[in-house]
Design a protein around this motif. Sequence first.
Motif, PDB file in Angstrom:
ATOM      1  N   LEU A  10      12.174  -1.765   7.101  1.00 63.33           N
ATOM      2  CA  LEU A  10      11.955  -2.870   5.928  1.00 63.33           C
ATOM      3  C   LEU A  10      13.334  -3.849   6.411  1.00 63.33           C
ATOM      4  CD1 LEU A  10      11.000  -4.098   3.426  1.00 63.33           C
ATOM      5  CD2 LEU A  10      12.926  -2.768   2.201  1.00 63.33           C
ATOM      6  N   VAL A  11      12.719  -5.183   6.408  1.00 65.87           N
ATOM      7  CA  VAL A  11      13.777  -6.198   6.807  1.00 65.87           C
ATOM      8  C   VAL A  11      13.575  -7.591   5.962  1.00 65.87           C
ATOM      9  CG1 VAL A  11      12.428  -6.968   8.657  1.00 65.87           C
ATOM     10  CG2 VAL A  11      14.852  -7.595   8.669  1.00 65.87           C
ATOM     11  N   GLN A  12      14.340  -8.307   5.758  1.00 67.76           N
ATOM     12  CA  GLN A  12      14.031  -9.718   4.988  1.00 67.76           C
ATOM     13  C   GLN A  12      13.746 -10.726   6.080  1.00 67.76           C
ATOM     14  OE1 GLN A  12      17.966 -10.363   2.890  1.00 67.76           O
ATOM     15  NE2 GLN A  12      17.121  -9.259   1.067  1.00 67.76           N
ATOM     16  N   THR A  13      13.152 -11.769   5.348  1.00 66.54           N
ATOM     17  CA  THR A  13      12.439 -12.879   6.302  1.00 66.54           C
ATOM     18  C   THR A  13      13.511 -13.262   6.943  1.00 66.54           C
ATOM     19  OG1 THR A  13      12.795 -14.143   4.088  1.00 66.54           O
ATOM     20  CG2 THR A  13      10.394 -13.342   4.789  1.00 66.54           C
ATOM     21  N   GLY A  14      13.457 -13.626   8.236  1.00 69.00           N
ATOM     22  CA  GLY A  14      14.454 -14.175   8.928  1.00 69.00           C
ATOM     23  C   GLY A  14      15.188 -13.189   9.841  1.00 69.00           C
ATOM     24  N   GLN A  39      -1.446  -4.109  13.037  1.00 69.51           N
ATOM     25  CA  GLN A  39      -2.750  -4.004  11.945  1.00 69.51           C
ATOM     26  C   GLN A  39      -1.955  -4.312  10.601  1.00 69.51           C
ATOM     27  OE1 GLN A  39      -5.656  -0.927  12.443  1.00 69.51           O
ATOM     28  NE2 GLN A  39      -7.027  -2.131  11.385  1.00 69.51           N
ATOM     29  N   ALA A  40      -2.484  -5.222   9.997  1.00 75.58           N
ATOM     30  CA  ALA A  40      -2.051  -5.554   8.705  1.00 75.58           C
ATOM     31  C   ALA A  40      -3.262  -5.092   7.660  1.00 75.58           C
ATOM     32  CB  ALA A  40      -1.774  -7.095   8.307  1.00 75.58           C
ATOM     33  N   PRO A  41      -2.749  -4.579   6.342  1.00 72.37           N
ATOM     34  CA  PRO A  41      -3.809  -4.102   5.580  1.00 72.37           C
ATOM     35  C   PRO A  41      -4.963  -5.062   5.147  1.00 72.37           C
ATOM     36  CG  PRO A  41      -1.599  -3.604   4.468  1.00 72.37           C
ATOM     37  CD  PRO A  41      -1.462  -4.531   5.990  1.00 72.37           C
ATOM     38  N   ASP A  90       4.230 -10.983   9.352  1.00 71.98           N
ATOM     39  CA  ASP A  90       4.443 -10.113  10.276  1.00 71.98           C
ATOM     40  C   ASP A  90       4.583  -8.658   9.942  1.00 71.98           C
ATOM     41  OD1 ASP A  90       7.277 -12.191  11.751  1.00 71.98           O
ATOM     42  OD2 ASP A  90       5.008 -11.900  12.582  1.00 71.98           O
ATOM     43  N   THR A  91       4.365  -8.377   8.758  1.00 71.79           N
ATOM     44  CA  THR A  91       4.333  -7.282   8.184  1.00 71.79           C
ATOM     45  C   THR A  91       2.966  -6.552   8.560  1.00 71.79           C
ATOM     46  OG1 THR A  91       5.306  -7.606   6.261  1.00 71.79           O
ATOM     47  CG2 THR A  91       3.816  -5.854   6.009  1.00 71.79           C
ATOM     48  N   ALA A  92       3.161  -5.488   9.221  1.00 70.24           N
ATOM     49  CA  ALA A  92       1.970  -4.525   9.711  1.00 70.24           C
ATOM     50  C   ALA A  92       2.380  -3.427  10.285  1.00 70.24           C
ATOM     51  CB  ALA A  92       1.258  -5.327  10.600  1.00 70.24           C
ATOM     52  N   GLY A 118       1.851   4.419  15.947  1.00 72.36           N
ATOM     53  CA  GLY A 118       2.121   3.264  14.891  1.00 72.36           C
ATOM     54  C   GLY A 118       3.434   3.346  14.445  1.00 72.36           C
ATOM     55  N   THR A 119       4.187   2.221  14.019  1.00 72.46           N
ATOM     56  CA  THR A 119       5.404   2.182  13.140  1.00 72.46           C
ATOM     57  C   THR A 119       5.296   1.071  12.304  1.00 72.46           C
ATOM     58  OG1 THR A 119       7.760   2.492  13.229  1.00 72.46           O
ATOM     59  CG2 THR A 119       6.641   0.826  14.906  1.00 72.46           C
ATOM     60  N   GLN A 120       5.671   1.348  11.004  1.00 69.86           N
ATOM     61  CA  GLN A 120       5.441   0.275   9.898  1.00 69.86           C
ATOM     62  C   GLN A 120       6.505  -0.633   9.778  1.00 69.86           C
ATOM     63  OE1 GLN A 120       3.047  -0.186   7.188  1.00 69.86           O
ATOM     64  NE2 GLN A 120       3.994  -2.067   7.055  1.00 69.86           N
ATOM     65  N   VAL A 121       6.249  -1.896   9.916  1.00 73.21           N
ATOM     66  CA  VAL A 121       7.286  -3.198   9.647  1.00 73.21           C
ATOM     67  C   VAL A 121       6.950  -3.489   8.638  1.00 73.21           C
ATOM     68  CG1 VAL A 121       8.240  -5.049  10.870  1.00 73.21           C
ATOM     69  CG2 VAL A 121       7.700  -3.089  12.248  1.00 73.21           C
ATOM     70  N   THR A 122       8.001  -3.773   7.714  1.00 76.10           N
ATOM     71  CA  THR A 122       7.570  -4.528   6.389  1.00 76.10           C
ATOM     72  C   THR A 122       8.718  -5.704   6.286  1.00 76.10           C
ATOM     73  OG1 THR A 122       6.726  -2.492   5.297  1.00 76.10           O
ATOM     74  CG2 THR A 122       7.724  -4.193   3.897  1.00 76.10           C
TER      75      THR A 122
END
Length: 125
Positions: A10-14, A39-41, A90-92, A118-122
């Motif tokens: 999990l990371v903030q925008t920017g 792949q995004a939901p 970019d969340t996917a 796969g690894t989740q990036v939020t």
Amino acid sequence: VQLQASGGGLVQTGGSLRVSCTTSGRSLSDYNVVGWFRQAPGKEREFVAARRRSGGYTYYSDSVKGRFTISRDNAKNTVYLQMNNLKLEDTAVYYCAVSNVVLSGIYLSANYLYWGQGTQVTVSS
């Protein structure tokens, strides 16, 4: 060959994040191309970046060009995707994959032979 992706979170925008993909069973150098897809939901899997073994040429989707960098460490059988200036879109789930495809097919997921889990990036605001 098995591919193991890691480094999501999990990371903030920017912000920035680096995801990794390590191969086992066979060397990363056995394949012409290593790529990242995401792949995004509710959406189809899309091309993000790829790197050719020969010449080290790199390719990026328009949406990530200038913000993401794909690199590889042959000694570690690992490919990286450095993601900077992350945006909400970019969340996917990010997937790594390998292929022996020639240039014209580098953007198509169907041309890739083996995939990581796969690894989740939020990215949050």
